[in-house]
Write a protein that holds these residues in place. Sequence first.
Motif, PDB file in Angstrom:
ATOM      1  N   ARG A   1     -82.332 -31.355  53.252  1.00  0.00           N
ATOM      2  CA  ARG A   1     -83.532 -30.795  52.956  1.00  0.00           C
ATOM      3  C   ARG A   1     -83.845 -31.192  51.419  1.00  0.00           C
ATOM      4  O   ARG A   1     -84.868 -30.876  50.966  1.00  0.00           O
ATOM      5  CB  ARG A   1     -83.438 -29.391  53.178  1.00  0.00           C
ATOM      6  CG  ARG A   1     -83.317 -28.822  54.587  1.00  0.00           C
ATOM      7  CD  ARG A   1     -83.433 -27.409  54.909  1.00  0.00           C
ATOM      8  NE  ARG A   1     -83.064 -27.218  56.101  1.00  0.00           N
ATOM      9  CZ  ARG A   1     -82.808 -25.735  56.719  1.00  0.00           C
ATOM     10  NH1 ARG A   1     -82.512 -24.902  55.776  1.00  0.00           N
ATOM     11  NH2 ARG A   1     -82.615 -25.602  57.867  1.00  0.00           N
TER      12      ARG A   1
ATOM     13  N   VAL B   1     -86.780 -33.100  50.220  1.00  0.00           N
ATOM     14  CA  VAL B   1     -88.047 -32.885  50.430  1.00  0.00           C
ATOM     15  C   VAL B   1     -88.424 -31.616  49.262  1.00  0.00           C
ATOM     16  O   VAL B   1     -89.549 -31.388  48.674  1.00  0.00           O
ATOM     17  CB  VAL B   1     -88.579 -31.965  51.657  1.00  0.00           C
ATOM     18  CG1 VAL B   1     -88.464 -32.993  52.521  1.00  0.00           C
ATOM     19  CG2 VAL B   1     -87.549 -30.839  51.836  1.00  0.00           C
ATOM     20  N   SER B   2     -87.267 -31.404  48.237  1.00  0.00           N
ATOM     21  CA  SER B   2     -87.300 -30.801  46.906  1.00  0.00           C
ATOM     22  C   SER B   2     -87.270 -31.471  45.871  1.00  0.00           C
ATOM     23  O   SER B   2     -87.286 -31.129  44.681  1.00  0.00           O
ATOM     24  CB  SER B   2     -86.412 -29.696  46.910  1.00  0.00           C
ATOM     25  OG  SER B   2     -85.314 -30.037  47.018  1.00  0.00           O
TER      26      SER B   2
ATOM     27  N   LEU C   1     -90.644 -37.511  45.878  1.00  0.00           N
ATOM     28  CA  LEU C   1     -91.927 -37.260  46.536  1.00  0.00           C
ATOM     29  C   LEU C   1     -93.206 -37.681  46.026  1.00  0.00           C
ATOM     30  O   LEU C   1     -93.955 -38.129  46.718  1.00  0.00           O
ATOM     31  CB  LEU C   1     -91.834 -35.666  46.937  1.00  0.00           C
ATOM     32  CG  LEU C   1     -91.088 -34.958  47.631  1.00  0.00           C
ATOM     33  CD1 LEU C   1     -91.117 -33.420  47.827  1.00  0.00           C
ATOM     34  CD2 LEU C   1     -90.851 -35.625  49.145  1.00  0.00           C
TER      35      LEU C   1
END
Length: 419
Positions: A206, A209-210, A215
């Motif tokens: 995960r 996505v941080s 991103l």
Amino acid sequence: MEVSTGSLWRNKSYIQLLVLVFFMHLATYLVIPVFPVLMQKVRMLSLSQVGLVLGAGSIASLAGSLLGGPLSDRFGRRLIIVWGAILQGVAMTGYHFSDSFLLFLLASSLNGLGAGLLAPTLKALIADRVTSAQRTAAFSWRGIAAHAAIIVAGLTITWLTSMNRQPFLISALVFGILAVFTLLRLPADRLLARPNERRRPLSEYRRIVSHRSYLFFSGIMLLVWALYGQFALVLPLRGEHVLHTATMIGLIWTINSSSVVLFQGLISRFVLQRINPYLSLTIGILFIGSGLTVLGWADHFFTLSGAGLLFILGEMLMMPVQDTLVVHFSRTELLGAYFGFSNFVAGIGTALGTSIGGTMVEKLGGVGSKGPWITYGLATLFLVAVLGLFALYAMPRHGKGTPVPDKPPTRLGNRAGAR
């Protein structure tokens, strides 16, 4: 950053990976150019069924990309490459023997899943086996191997179709050779190097996505892939409109692939290794968009080929540094997951781009009108501006494109000095 590629050719593991890249693209492009035609003309599927079969493969490929990265980080790159090749080989065999829409749908899903496992894992393994200073050159030669395979596949398809033979079983055989070669010739990687990698909790993935800057980069690349995917959509349409036949369009693809084989090494040595990767990416997008735009003014075979060469020049500037930047953003232990996510973004961007592009071309009067091509030019300028702003943000943090020197990679695939 001026880096000699001589040491790459002394890297036995890297040479073996180029062989895998060649076989993977050979097996794939034995089928891609003729697959829709064979489904419609030989297997008598409707056009809507052909679209559903291709769509099922695309969706499965996206799922495979998201699964393959984390799985290769946990269980080893070699194992995932073998399974990806096996799945695609089974799918090709299924294509040959399928006689119904549902069987084609199942085979296409298996093929997409295998492709999603195989492609990003192979890129991650290339990054594992070379130093950070060699990665741009390594990915450039990967592109050369891929396009050499596309040329061989195109000639093979011409020979097979002249004898009314289908390529599916030959493609399945090539995927089988790829799986066996991988199993016998490549050393085990992650599991032998770090047995506790198997127990890495999936929740750690995960973190991707941080990862804010990655991103941002992925969002821009989604737009880039949307623009890039337009060429495969509009070149056949514009070519048929201008030439009134589709027989010469394949020759344009052959010219493009031949250009990569001939010039990618020179571009890597004298351009990509000397300028900032963000600058290379921006210039590449400018050439890709220019190639798309001038298609609207190409009125015979030679000008269509010239537009194709502009596009492929942009690809040669963009593709290697795009893969290198994915490595730059990634963490060592999550490298496969980063490449999987990057492959997922590419798939989504291409799918959205072709869908929106097809509607846009239709609404603006078709390929014979100037409206679509002016729109491509404006979209290119917008994308270059956005990428330029991101480059101003990212270049100081990238150390002006110069990678941190690291130790030579081990045979087991460990990477030192990774970010």
